[in-house]
Design an enzyme around this catalytic site. Structure first.
Site, PDB file in Angstrom:
ATOM      1  N   HIS A 105      -4.545  -1.938  -2.873  1.00 13.99           N
ATOM      2  CA  HIS A 105      -3.132  -1.592  -2.766  1.00 13.99           C
ATOM      3  C   HIS A 105      -2.269  -2.843  -2.814  1.00 13.99           C
ATOM      4  O   HIS A 105      -1.550  -3.068  -3.776  1.00 13.99           O
ATOM      5  CB  HIS A 105      -2.886  -0.814  -1.459  1.00 13.99           C
ATOM      6  N   HIS A 124      -1.639  -1.459   5.382  1.00 10.02           N
ATOM      7  CA  HIS A 124      -0.999  -0.139   5.314  1.00 10.02           C
ATOM      8  C   HIS A 124      -1.976   0.975   5.623  1.00 10.02           C
ATOM      9  O   HIS A 124      -1.817   2.094   5.167  1.00 10.02           O
ATOM     10  CB  HIS A 124      -0.332   0.048   3.946  1.00 10.02           C
TER      11      HIS A 124
END
Lengths: 177, 820
Positions: A105, A124
């Site tokens: 990501h 995250h």
């Protein structure tokens, strides 16, 4: 430093999918390894992966991950003996796997949680299952976690020889072929 | 095996790649992206001078780099008929997402239509009509003339109530100001259609009537308020999964304490600390987990309430806050009316609320303290956020009002760090002439089930997936449309008069002629007689606003597939066909009502609609929006100065609300149990709560995800979270297929063991293509025809042990685990 400006064949190639591609990729990697350093022209359909010795099976204990790098020192990964056979697993028990530890990501470093054999991202909250080929259990990444393809030789030495998806932060998996 | 793309390198965008503004198509947050495109036979190089990022790409890039894109962000598409490389990557300069890409938006590239790579081959490329027993391609004029002739004939026989419409009312893909204006102009101005519904509910109504009736528009704050609040009070919203980058980029910094500098700078003269949060949700979500990780458990209060009892909680909170004297008297006096009457009507003790909600009185008290206990003598700033848990929950109207009561009483609307806002689903993009129907609006799905109407126009809606009482709806709809299909097959297609007569004959017997406009074949489209292919955002210029009313223009960066067109231009074609049809029938007075659609581009529709009609629209043009980039401006626009559109950061900042006297009104909202007809009986009869909602992978993106290998590999079937003890009772293993059934219908799901799920309380993915939860939702609605999807009870039984598609999946906990 070798540049990547020889890249061609940027069209349909990378949309080949599924098992057939994995087999082709593996075969290409093996062939290139046998051919030695990538001086061949024209370029191959896949990048030329190096074969790197990571460890010996005797070095590994269950759930004690070993930090590694592959295919170069700037690409961190982890080598783990899971304790039971897993997807992509090698070694006498079929349970040794290796993954990139850059979250696909945003590139935060993943950490291993032994209790459920997952790699977790503090950036995250993404999670990847080491027993399921790096499948994203939950998260923000649009890739499952790149897994390093491993080979074990007769002496028990473990080699990384290819990667099944793009590593975070590089537009070609091998920067210094 | 886990799906892998087996990509080991990607093309490098050259220095002169074209760069355009993109706002993500999918959810309300509207993250900023940039589209890079360049000729297919060119590429940039790794040296800093030869690529679009100006970076040395022969090196490993850092964490959160701006110089990388994932394979999912890439594709090869057509631009003005020529192949180009396309990269759609998150924009670090956009204040909404600051470079973050969600698992949905970061796939915009590979979710684009490509003849070269084969992605989204499902996209509709041609108008299709029913002939010779199947749907076959035809020309736009042929298709539109057939629709117009049948529509005219039905209106002649049944009046305009015989035309039933289902239409999006939102922004983002399948919506936007251009397209809502066009459909609104056609159905509300050229015609006066009352029997119309919205994409996700069976009538034409607001999901948040109560807050509007109280004078408080529902999107009243800015995303920065989540960084400034002392407390966030979140109700029925799982923000990490459904407003992902709003949560990550604006809530998390507050909970981590990294927005303290901003608090001190913007709000001097009061003490500040890291934010706290109260989460009202019967289910422990990944949002709760992330908040605990960042803020510490002591700063997170998860109120795992009995499903559907939120109203009582809010009434108890407003009673307690008032009793403690923690209300904002000055604000109440200046800007509101009806406080005393509301308090008298809604008076609820902590103990009574505890009994109904299943919470402890202490936790309710603690929530009140988080919300409103003064800090060093100053008012505590609390932001109230709510979404489908409330909106699609029990007694929607009153529950919405009860929450706004609490926000008003504590002076938290129009102030920094405040707001009482819905979190949102799609982006918004509504500008239309007034709806000609009454209130409550007709329950359209019941009209269709009851045999009413002769022709149905569907604009990017799919009742089969997203309606309540879905099984009965599908059964009746198929029967009615099959009657027309059989009639059409009985005469030669080329004989238009005979076709229309055959169709009308079937309609008189209860048949229904169905016209479906969409970008992909939908489930309801299986019943359609005419299918019209639409373009989506990026294939047309499209404007929308997000959850803080931030308006941006997504520029056209690629061609639509085949003959597909923007919805607004399809409307124009249909209006012109209707004009022709009415004129040919000798009704010139009716034909004249369909003038005014001579739009050549979507920009023409924008100027006719938003520019001429929206509040502040006169300041807004495409050219100005392009210059405002991915940050745009916050609606309403109030000026154009120094080359910039000037917007509005917060609504009601001057204490004046949307009412005749400018005051917000408190509302009496007494508890009345499970309000929708039949819900209590359903709860008494069936064993499991079938709570429902969304997954991170799929959210406002299912129509494309159903052909995305990455997503369908992970979720081939909708999952249902179940407590392991419940699984044991039913002899279920992870990945097993179960049937969920009750008196409304039945559907299927795969079992996901979830130790945090409370016994007999399941959670199932909503609106998933391979197992619609709506099949088991009753037709019960509130007094304004709002659906109650959340309070559904059913039984569960095993269908089969884990099939191949679920056997390779992971069923581990979705909650992030920190380093040990």
């Amino acid at each position: 430093m070798r540049k990547c400006d020889k890249l061609v064949d940027v069209g349909r190639r990378h949309f080949l999918r599924g098992a057939a591609t994995a087999v082709a990729g593996g075969a290409a990697a093996t062939a290139m390894t046998a051919a030695g350093p990538a001086e061949a022209k024209p370029t191959f359909a896949r990048v030329n992966y190096p074969s790197h010795r990571l460890a010996n099976v005797s070095d590994l204990k269950v759930d004690q991950p070993l930090e590694i790098t592959y295919p170069d020192a700037d690409s961190p990964g982890v080598l783990i003996k899971l304790g039971s056979p897993a997807e992509g697993g090698v070694g006498p028990d079929g349970d040794i796997v290796a993954f990139s530890t850059l979250c696909p990501h945003k590139g935060f470093p993943l950490h291993y949680i032994a209790t459920d054999k997952s790699l977790n991202c503090p950036g995250h909250y993404s999670r990847f299952d080491c027993e399921k080929g790096g499948m994203e259990i939950w998260g923000q990444a649009t890739e499952n976690l790149p897994q390093f393809l491993l080979r074990v030789d007769g002496k028990g030495d473990i080699y990384a020889e290819a990667i099944d998806d793009l590593i975070y932060g590089r537009l070609t998996n091998v920067l210094k072929a | 095996m886990a799906f892998k793309r087996n990509i080991d390198r990607l093309p490098i965008p050259p220095k002169d790649a074209k760069v355009q503004n993109v706002t993500c198509h999918f959810c309300i947050v509207g993250c900023g992206y940039k589209a890079y495109s360049w000729e297919v036979n060119r590429q940039g190089g790794p040296s800093a001078g030869s690529n679009a990022f100006g970076a040395n790409l022969a090196l490993q890039q850092d964490t959160e780099t701006t110089n990388w894109f994932a394979p999912s962000m890439y594709n090869i598409v057509k631009q003005n008929g020529r192949d180009v490389h396309l990269v759609i990557k998150p924009d670090h300069e956009c204040v909404v997402n600051s470079g973050l890409g969600s698992i949905r938006g970061a796939r915009l590239g590979e979710l684009s239509f490509s003849e070269t790579t084969g992605s989204q081959a499902q996209r509709l490329t041609d108008p299709l009509v029913w002939r010779y027993g199947a749907l076959y391609p035809t020309s736009w004029q042929d298709a539109l003339d057939l629709v117009a002739d049948v529509t005219r004939r039905v209106i002649e026989e049944q009046g305009e109530d015989g035309l039933i419409v289902s239409a999006f009312d939102h922004g983002g893909a399948g919506g936007g100001y251009e397209n809502t204006w066009a459909t609104g102009k056609l159905y509300f101005e050229s015609m006066k259609i009352k029997n119309i519904r919205i994409h996700n509910r069976p009538a034409y109504n607001s999901e948040v009537h109560a807050t509007r009736d109280m004078g408080v528009g529902e999107l009243n704050n800015c995303y920065e308020d989540a960084e400034l609040a002392d407390t966030i009070f979140a109700v029925g919203t799982n923000a990490l999964e459904t407003q992902t980058n709003y949560f990550l980029n604006h809530w998390i910094p507050n909970l981590r304490g990294t927005s303290l500098r901003k608090k001190n700078a913007q709000l001097p003269g009061e003490s500040h600390s890291a934010g706290r949060i109260v989460i009202v949700d019967p289910r422990r979500t990944v949002t709760v987990n992330a908040c605990e990780i960042e803020a510490g458990k002591e700063n997170v209060l998860h109120l795992a309430i009995n499903s559907g009892t939120d109203l009582t909680l809010f009434n108890a909170l407003v009673t307690y806050v008032s009793d403690q004297g923690w209300i904002d008297k000055e604000f109440i006096a200046a800007s509101t009316s009806g406080l005393d009457a509301m308090l008298a009507a809604n008076k609820t003790s902590l103990d009574d609320a505890a009994k109904i909600t299943g919470l402890s009185a202490d936790d309710i008290k603690k929530a009140a303290s988080f919300i409103a206990e003064p800090k060093d003598g100053k008012r505590r700033r609390t932001m109230f956020a709510y979404e489908k848990g409330l909106i699609w929950g029990n007694d929607n109207y009153r529950t919405n009002g009860a929450l706004v009561n609490l926000a008003l009483a504590t002076g938290n609307i129009g102030r920094p760090g405040g707001g009482c806002v819905r979190m949102g689903g799609h982006q918004e993009g509504y500008v239309r002439p007034d709806y000609p129907g009454g209130r409550p609006a007709p329950y359209v799905d019941q009209l269709l089930i009851g045999g009413k109407g002769g022709v149905h126009h569907i604009w990017d809606c799919d009742h089969y997936k997203t309606t309540l009482n879905a099984l009965e709806f599908k059964t009746v709809y198929k029967k009615r449309t099959d009657m027309v299909k059989d009639a059409m097959s009985s005469v030669a297609y080329g004989d238009r008069n005979a076709q229309v007569e055959a169709i009308m004959g079937a309609i008189r017997k209860g048949g229904l002629f169905s016209v479906d406009v969409d970008i992909v074949p939908s489930k309801i489209g299986q019943a359609a007689h005419v299918i019209l292919p639409a373009a989506t955002a990026g294939e047309m210029n499209l404007t929308s606003m997000n959850g803080e009313r931030r308006m941006r223009l997504t520029e056209r960066y690629m061609d639509p597939p085949g003959q597909a067109m923007p919805d607004c231009l399809i409307v124009a074609g249909l209006a012109q066909a209707l004009e022709r049809s009415w004129r040919a029938a000798g009704k010139n007075d009716v034909a004249d009502k369909f003038k005014g659609y001579d739009w050549k581009t979507e920009e023409d529709a924008f100027m006719d609609g938003y520019h001429a009609n929206a509040n502040g629209g006169k300041f807004v043009t495409y050219e100005r929006l392009r210059a405002m980039g991915t940050n745009g401006f916050q609606e309403p626009a109030v000026d154009f100065r120094d080359g910039k559109i000037i917007g509005t950061k917060r609504l009601f900042a001057n204490g004046t609300f949307n009412s005749k006297d400018g005051k917000a009104t408190f509302m009496a909202t007494q508890w009345r149990g499970l309000q929708a007809e039949g819900k209590q009986q359903e709860k008494d009869k069936f064993a499991f709560l079938i709570n429902n909602g969304r997954a991170n992978h799929v959210w406002q993106s299912a129509y494309l995800d159903q052909q995305n290998d990455f997503v369908m590999d992970r979720w081939p079937l909708p999952y249902i979270d179940m407590n392991p003890d419940d699984m044991n009772e039913l002899s279920l293993q992870e990945g097993d297929l179960v049937e969920v059934y009750n008196d409304n219908g039945s559907t299927q799901a795969m079992v996901y063991p979830t130790p945090t799920a409370r016994p007999k309380q399941t959670f199932m993915l909503f609106a998933f293509p391979t197992g619609p939860q709506g099949n088991v939702v009753s037709k019960g609605v509130n007094e304004l025809i709002l659906p109650n999807y959340k309070q559904t009870w059913a039984n569960i039984r095993k269908i089969a042990s884990a099939p191949e598609v679920t056997r390779h999946l992971t069923f581990k906990s979705q909650e992030y685990l920190p380093p040990t």
